[in-house]
Scaffold this active site. Structure first.
Site, PDB file in Angstrom:
ATOM      1  N   HIS A 104      53.187  51.349  36.732  1.00  0.00           N
ATOM      2  CA  HIS A 104      52.583  52.490  36.015  1.00  0.00           C
ATOM      3  C   HIS A 104      51.032  52.668  36.330  1.00  0.00           C
ATOM      4  CE1 HIS A 104      55.747  51.606  32.927  1.00  0.00           C
ATOM      5  NE2 HIS A 104      55.525  52.673  32.627  1.00  0.00           N
ATOM      6  N   ASP A 111      53.064  42.529  41.469  1.00  0.00           N
ATOM      7  CA  ASP A 111      52.376  42.207  40.597  1.00  0.00           C
ATOM      8  C   ASP A 111      51.255  41.522  41.461  1.00  0.00           C
ATOM      9  OD1 ASP A 111      51.398  41.429  37.684  1.00  0.00           O
ATOM     10  OD2 ASP A 111      51.226  39.646  38.452  1.00  0.00           O
ATOM     11  N   SER A 112      49.981  41.870  41.365  1.00  0.00           N
ATOM     12  CA  SER A 112      49.063  41.569  42.307  1.00  0.00           C
ATOM     13  C   SER A 112      47.900  41.311  41.648  1.00  0.00           C
ATOM     14  CB  SER A 112      49.001  42.697  43.414  1.00  0.00           C
ATOM     15  OG  SER A 112      48.784  43.913  42.506  1.00  0.00           O
ATOM     16  N   GLY A 165      41.085  50.195  41.912  1.00  0.00           N
ATOM     17  CA  GLY A 165      40.993  48.701  41.403  1.00  0.00           C
ATOM     18  C   GLY A 165      39.471  48.166  42.143  1.00  0.00           C
ATOM     19  N   TYR A 166      39.651  46.884  42.592  1.00  0.00           N
ATOM     20  CA  TYR A 166      38.652  46.100  43.335  1.00  0.00           C
ATOM     21  C   TYR A 166      38.558  46.370  44.607  1.00  0.00           C
ATOM     22  CZ  TYR A 166      39.449  43.321  39.054  1.00  0.00           C
ATOM     23  OH  TYR A 166      39.552  42.839  37.621  1.00  0.00           O
ATOM     24  N   LYS A 214      44.413  50.489  55.716  1.00  0.00           N
ATOM     25  CA  LYS A 214      44.659  49.543  54.580  1.00  0.00           C
ATOM     26  C   LYS A 214      46.040  49.118  54.721  1.00  0.00           C
ATOM     27  CE  LYS A 214      44.543  48.336  49.595  1.00  0.00           C
ATOM     28  NZ  LYS A 214      44.637  48.683  48.299  1.00  0.00           N
ATOM     29  N   ARG A 273      49.648  43.862  49.932  1.00  0.00           N
ATOM     30  CA  ARG A 273      51.106  44.829  49.606  1.00  0.00           C
ATOM     31  C   ARG A 273      51.706  44.956  51.091  1.00  0.00           C
ATOM     32  NH1 ARG A 273      48.271  47.390  46.664  1.00  0.00           N
ATOM     33  NH2 ARG A 273      48.719  46.203  44.788  1.00  0.00           N
TER      34      ARG A 273
HETATM   35  P1  ITT Z   1      51.869  47.573  36.779  1.00  0.00           P
HETATM   36  O1  ITT Z   1      52.136  46.513  36.239  1.00  0.00           O
HETATM   37  O2  ITT Z   1      52.319  48.744  35.812  1.00  0.00           O
HETATM   38  O3  ITT Z   1      52.335  47.791  38.234  1.00  0.00           O
HETATM   39  P2  ITT Z   1      49.018  46.928  36.565  1.00  0.00           P
HETATM   40  O4  ITT Z   1      47.845  47.659  37.162  1.00  0.00           O
HETATM   41  O5  ITT Z   1      49.072  46.450  35.161  1.00  0.00           O
HETATM   42  O6  ITT Z   1      50.220  47.903  37.092  1.00  0.00           O
HETATM   43  P3  ITT Z   1      48.867  44.198  37.719  1.00  0.00           P
HETATM   44  O7  ITT Z   1      49.266  43.411  36.497  1.00  0.00           O
HETATM   45  O8  ITT Z   1      49.700  43.757  39.047  1.00  0.00           O
HETATM   46  O9  ITT Z   1      49.300  45.856  37.681  1.00  0.00           O
HETATM   47  O10 ITT Z   1      47.466  44.373  37.947  1.00  0.00           O
HETATM   48  C1  ITT Z   1      46.897  44.012  39.236  1.00  0.00           C
HETATM   49  C2  ITT Z   1      45.352  44.508  39.223  1.00  0.00           C
HETATM   50  O11 ITT Z   1      45.064  44.198  40.396  1.00  0.00           O
HETATM   51  C3  ITT Z   1      45.394  46.018  39.166  1.00  0.00           C
HETATM   52  O12 ITT Z   1      45.360  46.555  38.072  1.00  0.00           O
HETATM   53  C4  ITT Z   1      44.392  46.243  40.389  1.00  0.00           C
HETATM   54  O13 ITT Z   1      43.293  46.675  39.622  1.00  0.00           O
HETATM   55  C5  ITT Z   1      43.940  45.002  41.218  1.00  0.00           C
HETATM   56  N1  ITT Z   1      44.495  44.971  42.377  1.00  0.00           N
HETATM   57  C6  ITT Z   1      46.116  44.842  43.017  1.00  0.00           C
HETATM   58  N2  ITT Z   1      46.127  45.398  44.180  1.00  0.00           N
HETATM   59  C7  ITT Z   1      45.051  45.895  44.509  1.00  0.00           C
HETATM   60  C8  ITT Z   1      44.696  46.635  45.662  1.00  0.00           C
HETATM   61  O14 ITT Z   1      45.251  46.853  46.816  1.00  0.00           O
HETATM   62  N3  ITT Z   1      43.519  47.035  45.831  1.00  0.00           N
HETATM   63  C9  ITT Z   1      42.735  47.025  44.770  1.00  0.00           C
HETATM   64  N4  ITT Z   1      42.893  46.437  43.496  1.00  0.00           N
HETATM   65  C10 ITT Z   1      44.067  45.869  43.534  1.00  0.00           C
END
Ligand code: ITT
Length: 213
Positions: A18, A78-79, A165-166, A187, A201
């Site tokens: 999402h 998941d990241s 994100g970050y 990227k 990713r």
């Molecule tokens: P879904 O579970 O719906 O996929 P989420 O945002 O909740 O969305 P995660 O639980 O995996 O997903 O949270 C990972 C967070 O880490 C995500 O919200 C980003 O802010 C950060 N993140 C992950 N990959 C990133 C990237 O390539 N660049 C910047 N921030 C990243």
């Protein structure tokens, strides 16, 4: 990883996320393969609670939820950002550090403050990594995880407005632009020499590509 991964054989693939930023990047990676994709967000699928204690476990939980709900294979991600001096935090809690409003300016500030509290002022103490666990799950419950990592330095102040994100505080090793300053191509796009893209990713996706497509 082995050749025991069950390969995708055409048809629709549900992107079990999402998160708009992730979805954009995963679409960029999947589309050249001519795979028909639809996202969990577009299908209004519920977001499962992320109760796992690892990236892989949470990725599995999300992909399985989408695959069983739709009857199509699903790919989740998941990241997160794991900072060395914070014992890997925010890590699997990276989304939660941004709070219910998904405020990543606040989350980045909180990372910086936590790092300062650990005395991490010089580059040598500011190492960290982005991690991505992609999971391909089938409606019958089979699931395969592919992980990618990129190491780098956590910089302050944030730099750049691209990505999500970050990204603005992550300077990948051997580069002089943060992910926030890089174009999507820089990227996560394929490298000119045919090597997989730079990001965590893209690296996870390269394994997915090799073993599952
Ligand atoms: P879904 O579970 O719906 O996929 P989420 O945002 O909740 O969305 P995660 O639980 O995996 O997903 O949270 C990972 C967070 O880490 C995500 O919200 C980003 O802010 C950060 N993140 C992950 N990959 C990133 C990237 O390539 N660049 C910047 N921030 C990243």
């Amino acid at each position: 990883m082995s050749n025991l991964v069950r390969r995708l054989t055409g048809g629709k693939l549900v992107l079990a996320s999402h998160n708009a930023g992730k979805l954009r990047e995963i679409r960029d990676l999947v589309v050249p393969h001519g795979i028909e994709v639809v996202s969990a967000a577009e299908l209004d699928l519920p977001e499962p609670e992320e109760t796992g204690t690892t990236f892989a476990a949470n990725a599995k939980l999300k992909a399985l939820a989408s695959a069983t709900a739709t009857g199509f294979p699903a790919l989740s991600d998941d990241s997160g950002l794991s900072v060395d001096c914070l014992d890997g935090d925010p890590g699997i809690y990276s989304a939660r550090w941004a709070g219910p409003d998904k405020d990543f300016s606040m989350a980045m500030r909180n990372v910086q403050e936590a790092m300062l509290a650990k005395g991490a002022t010089e580059a040598a103490k500011r190492g960290g990594q982005f991690v991505s666990a992609l999971c391909l799950a089938y409606p019958d419950g089979e699931a395969f995880v592919f992980e990618g990592i990129i190491r780098g330095e956590i910089v302050w102040p944030p730099r750049g407005t691209q990505g999500f994100g970050y990204d603005p505080i992550f300077l990948p090793e051997n580069h002089d632009k943060t992910f926030g300053e890089m174009t999507p191509q820089e990227k996560h796009g394929p490298r000119p020499d045919g090597e997989p893209g730079l990001s965590h990713r893209a690296r996870a996706f390269a394994l997915f590509e090799k073993y599952a497509l």
